[in-house]
Design a protein around this motif. Structure first.
Motif, mmCIF file in Angstrom:
data_model
loop_
_atom_site.group_PDB
_atom_site.id
_atom_site.type_symbol
_atom_site.label_atom_id
_atom_site.label_comp_id
_atom_site.label_asym_id
_atom_site.label_seq_id
_atom_site.Cartn_x
_atom_site.Cartn_y
_atom_site.Cartn_z
ATOM 1 N N ASN A 65 0.814 -1.211 0.000
ATOM 2 C CA ASN A 65 0.000 0.000 0.000
ATOM 3 C C ASN A 65 0.853 1.269 0.000
ATOM 4 O OD1 ASN A 65 -2.545 -1.282 -0.017
ATOM 5 N ND2 ASN A 65 -2.445 -1.626 2.193
ATOM 6 N N GLY A 66 2.165 1.097 -0.235
ATOM 7 C CA GLY A 66 3.035 2.248 -0.387
ATOM 8 C C GLY A 66 3.701 2.750 0.879
ATOM 9 N N ASN A 67 3.637 1.971 1.964
ATOM 10 C CA ASN A 67 4.259 2.380 3.220
ATOM 11 C C ASN A 67 5.766 2.146 3.152
ATOM 12 O OD1 ASN A 67 5.268 2.425 5.939
ATOM 13 N ND2 ASN A 67 3.173 2.138 6.678
ATOM 14 N N GLU A 68 6.544 3.229 3.126
ATOM 15 C CA GLU A 68 7.991 3.102 2.983
ATOM 16 C C GLU A 68 8.648 2.531 4.234
ATOM 17 O OE1 GLU A 68 9.746 6.737 1.703
ATOM 18 O OE2 GLU A 68 8.617 6.810 -0.178
ATOM 19 N N LEU A 69 8.050 2.771 5.418
ATOM 20 C CA LEU A 69 8.614 2.222 6.651
ATOM 21 C C LEU A 69 8.554 0.696 6.661
ATOM 22 C CD1 LEU A 69 7.250 4.740 9.330
ATOM 23 C CD2 LEU A 69 9.547 4.612 8.345
ATOM 24 N N ALA A 70 7.560 0.146 5.946
ATOM 25 C CA ALA A 70 7.452 -1.309 5.857
ATOM 26 C C ALA A 70 8.643 -1.899 5.124
ATOM 27 C CB ALA A 70 6.155 -1.705 5.165
ATOM 28 N N LEU A 71 9.191 -1.169 4.160
ATOM 29 C CA LEU A 71 10.377 -1.635 3.442
ATOM 30 C C LEU A 71 11.559 -1.805 4.388
ATOM 31 C CD1 LEU A 71 10.200 0.555 0.206
ATOM 32 C CD2 LEU A 71 9.847 -1.924 0.353
ATOM 33 N N ILE A 72 11.659 -0.912 5.363
ATOM 34 C CA ILE A 72 12.736 -1.000 6.352
ATOM 35 C C ILE A 72 12.525 -2.225 7.234
ATOM 36 C CG2 ILE A 72 13.855 0.155 8.292
ATOM 37 C CD1 ILE A 72 13.008 2.817 7.021
ATOM 38 N N ALA A 73 11.295 -2.423 7.672
ATOM 39 C CA ALA A 73 10.995 -3.578 8.531
ATOM 40 C C ALA A 73 11.282 -4.897 7.831
ATOM 41 C CB ALA A 73 9.534 -3.524 8.974
ATOM 42 N N LEU A 74 11.034 -4.941 6.519
ATOM 43 C CA LEU A 74 11.202 -6.175 5.755
ATOM 44 C C LEU A 74 12.624 -6.388 5.245
ATOM 45 C CD1 LEU A 74 7.904 -6.058 3.669
ATOM 46 C CD2 LEU A 74 8.440 -7.683 5.496
ATOM 47 N N GLN A 75 13.519 -5.458 5.536
ATOM 48 C CA GLN A 75 14.880 -5.525 4.999
ATOM 49 C C GLN A 75 15.577 -6.870 5.247
ATOM 50 O OE1 GLN A 75 15.853 -2.902 3.102
ATOM 51 N NE2 GLN A 75 17.501 -4.217 2.435
ATOM 52 N N PRO A 76 15.444 -7.495 6.432
ATOM 53 C CA PRO A 76 16.119 -8.785 6.649
ATOM 54 C C PRO A 76 15.619 -9.920 5.760
ATOM 55 C CG PRO A 76 15.473 -7.786 8.740
ATOM 56 C CD PRO A 76 14.785 -7.020 7.658
ATOM 57 N N PHE A 77 14.485 -9.696 5.099
ATOM 58 C CA PHE A 77 13.881 -10.768 4.307
ATOM 59 C C PHE A 77 14.190 -10.647 2.809
ATOM 60 C CE2 PHE A 77 11.357 -10.006 8.087
ATOM 61 C CZ PHE A 77 11.302 -11.274 8.644
ATOM 62 N N TYR A 78 14.926 -9.603 2.438
ATOM 63 C CA TYR A 78 15.342 -9.468 1.040
ATOM 64 C C TYR A 78 16.675 -10.180 0.861
ATOM 65 C CZ TYR A 78 11.583 -6.181 0.166
ATOM 66 O OH TYR A 78 10.338 -5.612 0.018
ATOM 67 N N ASN A 79 16.701 -11.154 -0.036
ATOM 68 C CA ASN A 79 17.884 -11.996 -0.223
ATOM 69 C C ASN A 79 18.215 -12.131 -1.703
ATOM 70 O OD1 ASN A 79 18.261 -13.038 2.629
ATOM 71 N ND2 ASN A 79 16.164 -13.725 2.249
ATOM 72 N N ASN A 80 19.384 -12.639 -1.960
ATOM 73 C CA ASN A 80 19.703 -13.061 -3.330
ATOM 74 C C ASN A 80 20.558 -14.313 -3.263
ATOM 75 O OD1 ASN A 80 22.073 -11.204 -2.592
ATOM 76 N ND2 ASN A 80 22.786 -12.121 -4.505
ATOM 77 N N THR A 81 20.407 -15.156 -4.260
ATOM 78 C CA THR A 81 21.143 -16.420 -4.301
ATOM 79 C C THR A 81 21.338 -16.840 -5.749
ATOM 80 O OG1 THR A 81 21.204 -18.668 -3.376
ATOM 81 C CG2 THR A 81 19.100 -17.916 -4.235
ATOM 82 N N ALA A 82 22.305 -17.706 -5.962
ATOM 83 C CA ALA A 82 22.567 -18.233 -7.308
ATOM 84 C C ALA A 82 21.801 -19.543 -7.489
ATOM 85 C CB ALA A 82 24.057 -18.459 -7.509
ATOM 86 N N VAL A 83 21.083 -19.656 -8.592
ATOM 87 C CA VAL A 83 20.317 -20.863 -8.914
ATOM 88 C C VAL A 83 20.662 -21.273 -10.340
ATOM 89 C CG1 VAL A 83 18.020 -21.850 -9.221
ATOM 90 C CG2 VAL A 83 18.430 -20.205 -7.375
ATOM 91 N N THR A 84 20.968 -22.560 -10.519
ATOM 92 C CA THR A 84 21.273 -23.080 -11.858
ATOM 93 C C THR A 84 20.028 -23.695 -12.464
ATOM 94 O OG1 THR A 84 23.553 -23.550 -11.196
ATOM 95 C CG2 THR A 84 22.733 -24.654 -13.180
ATOM 96 N N SER A 85 19.672 -23.240 -13.635
ATOM 97 C CA SER A 85 18.480 -23.763 -14.302
ATOM 98 C C SER A 85 18.778 -25.116 -14.945
ATOM 99 C CB SER A 85 17.995 -22.777 -15.360
ATOM 100 O OG SER A 85 18.956 -22.660 -16.401
ATOM 101 N N SER A 86 17.722 -25.855 -15.238
ATOM 102 C CA SER A 86 17.856 -27.137 -15.921
ATOM 103 C C SER A 86 18.139 -26.899 -17.399
ATOM 104 C CB SER A 86 16.572 -27.951 -15.766
ATOM 105 O OG SER A 86 15.505 -27.301 -16.462
ATOM 106 N N SER A 87 18.366 -27.970 -18.129
ATOM 107 C CA SER A 87 18.633 -27.844 -19.564
ATOM 108 C C SER A 87 17.428 -27.302 -20.326
ATOM 109 C CB SER A 87 19.036 -29.204 -20.142
ATOM 110 O OG SER A 87 18.014 -30.165 -19.908
ATOM 111 N N SER A 88 16.238 -27.444 -19.720
ATOM 112 C CA SER A 88 15.018 -26.914 -20.347
ATOM 113 C C SER A 88 14.759 -25.465 -19.952
ATOM 114 C CB SER A 88 13.815 -27.781 -19.969
ATOM 115 O OG SER A 88 13.571 -27.720 -18.577
ATOM 116 N N GLY A 89 15.647 -24.894 -19.114
ATOM 117 C CA GLY A 89 15.511 -23.496 -18.726
ATOM 118 C C GLY A 89 14.682 -23.245 -17.485
#
Length: 217
Positions: free
Chosen positions: A49-73
């Protein structure tokens, strides 16, 4: 409060104060899991709903990781995946953003003059992962919002005493400034209805008494 053991101790203090009850580490862990997921859903809704403070609260839940796709993509969703923020692949030695296409756009995208190629890749969200176009094996740099990990208070028992084990414990994922909100929801799950300000006041009172050598009674 510094860890889940402190939270367990505090929750037992409150339940004993208000209902003469006692909760095991496992019972508290279960209620904290319910509470953390409730608070996570609450902040996701506020963020939507556009609450910017919520983005701060959720910061620990933003992640990134490497994933290898299958030969079919097909690249399978990472553990605890909730929603995709961005996907990149390394195309011709340069990180390339992968644009999303919707199900009703796939046919057109595959027949268009700009057919998905390595330099202009696309992805389609499926039930178990994302289908990459062009369909090939590749390593995906996946940025995503994750669901909360399950909190666990690890412990052993010595005689009748519960001994906290930090090595087998899983802490709350929210930053410490949000713990009183999690605790208030956990107490509601247990059956003790205290608002967040009341929980914060009790925490502050206990911290003050501990610093001054009192037991808080």
């Amino acid at each position: 409060m510094q860890n889940i053991n402190d939270i367990w101790t505090f929750i037992n203090f409150v339940t004993n104060k208000y209902s003469n009850g006692y909760l095991s580490p496992n019972e508290v862990s279960q209620s904290l899991d319910v509470a953390q997921n409730m608070l996570w859903n609450n902040y996701v809704g506020k963020r939507n709903n556009g609450n910017e403070l919520a983005l701060i609260a959720l910061q620990p839940f933003y992640n990134n990781t490497a994933v290898t796709s299958s030969s079919s993509g097909l690249a399978l969703y990472p553990a605890l995946w909730a929603e995709t923020q961005a996907i990149y692949i390394d195309a011709t030695s340069q990180k390339t953003s992968v644009r999303q296409v919707l199900h009703n756009e796939v046919d057109y995208a595959l027949r268009s003059a700009i057919y998905p190629i390595a330099e202009y890749p696309r992805y389609l969200e499926q039930k178990t992962g994302v289908q990459l176009y062009p369909s090939t094996t590749t390593v995906v740099d996946w940025h995503f919002l994750s669901k909360p990990t399950t909190p666990v208070m690890g412990y052993t028992v010595s005689g009748n005493e519960v001994v906290y084990d930090s090595a087998t414990s899983v802490q709350l994922q929210f930053a410490t400034q949000y713990w009183s909100e999690v605790i208030a929801l956990a107490l509601q799950d247990i059956g003790v209805n205290l608002a967040n300000p009341e929980v914060s006041a009790l925490v502050s009172s206990l911290n003050f008494n501990a610093n001054n050598g009192n037991d808080g009674n």
